[in-house]
Scaffold this active site. Sequence first.
Site, mmCIF file in Angstrom:
data_model
loop_
_atom_site.group_PDB
_atom_site.id
_atom_site.type_symbol
_atom_site.label_atom_id
_atom_site.label_comp_id
_atom_site.label_asym_id
_atom_site.label_seq_id
_atom_site.Cartn_x
_atom_site.Cartn_y
_atom_site.Cartn_z
ATOM 1 N N ASN A 8 0.740 -1.234 -0.107
ATOM 2 C CA ASN A 8 0.171 -0.129 0.102
ATOM 3 C C ASN A 8 0.935 1.219 0.078
ATOM 4 O O ASN A 8 1.463 1.481 1.038
ATOM 5 C CB ASN A 8 -0.980 -0.001 1.494
ATOM 6 C CG ASN A 8 -1.692 1.114 1.439
ATOM 7 O OD1 ASN A 8 -1.737 2.040 0.656
ATOM 8 N ND2 ASN A 8 -2.488 1.427 2.718
ATOM 9 N N LYS A 10 0.058 4.245 -0.282
ATOM 10 C CA LYS A 10 -0.581 5.492 0.469
ATOM 11 C C LYS A 10 -0.202 6.777 -0.651
ATOM 12 O O LYS A 10 -0.225 6.622 -1.835
ATOM 13 C CB LYS A 10 0.018 5.394 1.753
ATOM 14 C CG LYS A 10 -0.256 4.435 2.590
ATOM 15 C CD LYS A 10 0.121 4.688 3.975
ATOM 16 C CE LYS A 10 -0.342 3.285 4.784
ATOM 17 N NZ LYS A 10 -0.155 3.418 6.190
ATOM 18 N N HIS A 92 -9.852 1.594 4.862
ATOM 19 C CA HIS A 92 -8.480 1.788 5.459
ATOM 20 C C HIS A 92 -8.563 2.474 6.617
ATOM 21 O O HIS A 92 -9.588 3.637 6.549
ATOM 22 C CB HIS A 92 -7.298 2.195 4.547
ATOM 23 C CG HIS A 92 -5.956 2.042 5.214
ATOM 24 N ND1 HIS A 92 -5.511 2.850 6.110
ATOM 25 C CD2 HIS A 92 -5.152 1.055 5.086
ATOM 26 C CE1 HIS A 92 -4.365 2.644 6.584
ATOM 27 N NE2 HIS A 92 -3.944 1.625 5.824
ATOM 28 N N GLU A 94 -7.012 5.091 7.660
ATOM 29 C CA GLU A 94 -6.801 6.559 7.586
ATOM 30 C C GLU A 94 -7.900 6.780 6.610
ATOM 31 O O GLU A 94 -7.863 8.303 6.388
ATOM 32 C CB GLU A 94 -5.449 6.520 6.525
ATOM 33 C CG GLU A 94 -4.331 6.225 7.760
ATOM 34 C CD GLU A 94 -2.956 5.629 6.758
ATOM 35 O OE1 GLU A 94 -2.884 5.578 5.586
ATOM 36 O OE2 GLU A 94 -2.064 5.320 7.676
ATOM 37 N N GLU A 159 -5.805 -4.752 10.889
ATOM 38 C CA GLU A 159 -4.682 -3.585 11.221
ATOM 39 C C GLU A 159 -5.004 -2.898 12.294
ATOM 40 O O GLU A 159 -5.657 -2.085 12.351
ATOM 41 C CB GLU A 159 -4.579 -2.597 9.956
ATOM 42 C CG GLU A 159 -4.378 -3.215 8.558
ATOM 43 C CD GLU A 159 -3.622 -2.395 7.798
ATOM 44 O OE1 GLU A 159 -2.556 -2.353 7.275
ATOM 45 O OE2 GLU A 159 -4.482 -1.549 7.286
ATOM 46 N N GLY A 165 2.312 2.298 10.909
ATOM 47 C CA GLY A 165 3.134 3.403 10.550
ATOM 48 C C GLY A 165 3.904 3.887 11.916
ATOM 49 O O GLY A 165 4.777 4.650 11.742
ATOM 50 N N SER A 200 3.021 -1.846 10.477
ATOM 51 C CA SER A 200 4.518 -1.836 10.625
ATOM 52 C C SER A 200 5.276 -3.270 10.342
ATOM 53 O O SER A 200 6.085 -3.762 11.104
ATOM 54 C CB SER A 200 5.002 -1.618 12.265
ATOM 55 O OG SER A 200 4.619 -0.400 12.431
HETATM 56 P P1 PGA Z 1 2.419 0.428 7.792
HETATM 57 O O1 PGA Z 1 1.233 0.524 7.021
HETATM 58 O O2 PGA Z 1 2.966 -0.745 7.145
HETATM 59 O O3 PGA Z 1 3.278 1.644 7.071
HETATM 60 O O4 PGA Z 1 2.367 0.298 9.303
HETATM 61 C C1 PGA Z 1 0.330 -0.598 6.966
HETATM 62 C C2 PGA Z 1 -1.016 -0.088 6.186
HETATM 63 O O5 PGA Z 1 -1.665 1.020 6.598
HETATM 64 O O6 PGA Z 1 -1.803 -0.607 5.280
#
Ligand code: PGA
Length: 237
Positions: A8, A10, A92, A94, A159, A165, A200
Amino acid sequence: MNRLIVGNWKHNPGTLAEALALAQGVVRIEAPENVDVVACPPLPYLSGIRALHPDLPLGVQDVSSQPLGAHTGEVGTAIFKSLDISYAIIGHSERRVLGETDEEIAAKVSAALSAGITPIVCIGEGRTVQELGSDAVRAFLTKQLDAIPDGAGIVIAYEPIWAIGSGIADDPERAGTTAHFIAEYVAPRMQNVRVLYGGSATAENASTFLEQDAIDGLLVGGASLDATKFAGIVHAR
Ligand code: PGA
């Protein structure tokens, strides 16, 4: 079913040239036969990447539930199908934090399923819920799962929001137990579900998650922006 490793990207990278270079790096990864690798770049890069790499499995990070027509700013399944997009991340955290509701997520999942695009539906609890213990986490996840329409081939990405992140991944065994709970919970109404872990994930910790029986793959944010690191995840045992 094959293991699924999804990158992803982003809101990255900042230029088409960098996106094409990253896509090239992903294409060069020689994935084991039982591993499906998907890249989810920002929308404006999709057609350029598709033109150069007709066989690279691509996904999008969101999908409109609206049909073609007078819907300013929306991009939906017909357009994605024309670019041979096979996956769509939906819900997601976010996007949920920007106000996306369970109802909107359900409509997007239905639109994707009808178009033959595999939904990767993200669920996960925040720190406050996690601190209340596993019953609270399960109640929270159950509510998010109940909002997903029935279907076959849906991917669910677990998640925990606090792990995204942050550099602090979930405890692999706890994530494995939660993935098992998710798979069992949806089994009566969803067929061929794959449950991913996200938050992460790195080349260093990937195998600790992938060795959990109920975890069928990973949704990778930060570490998918570096093809070498991403390759390490794809090749994790
Ligand atoms: P990350 O993001 O690996 O940077 O923690 C995962 C995600 O949001 O899908």
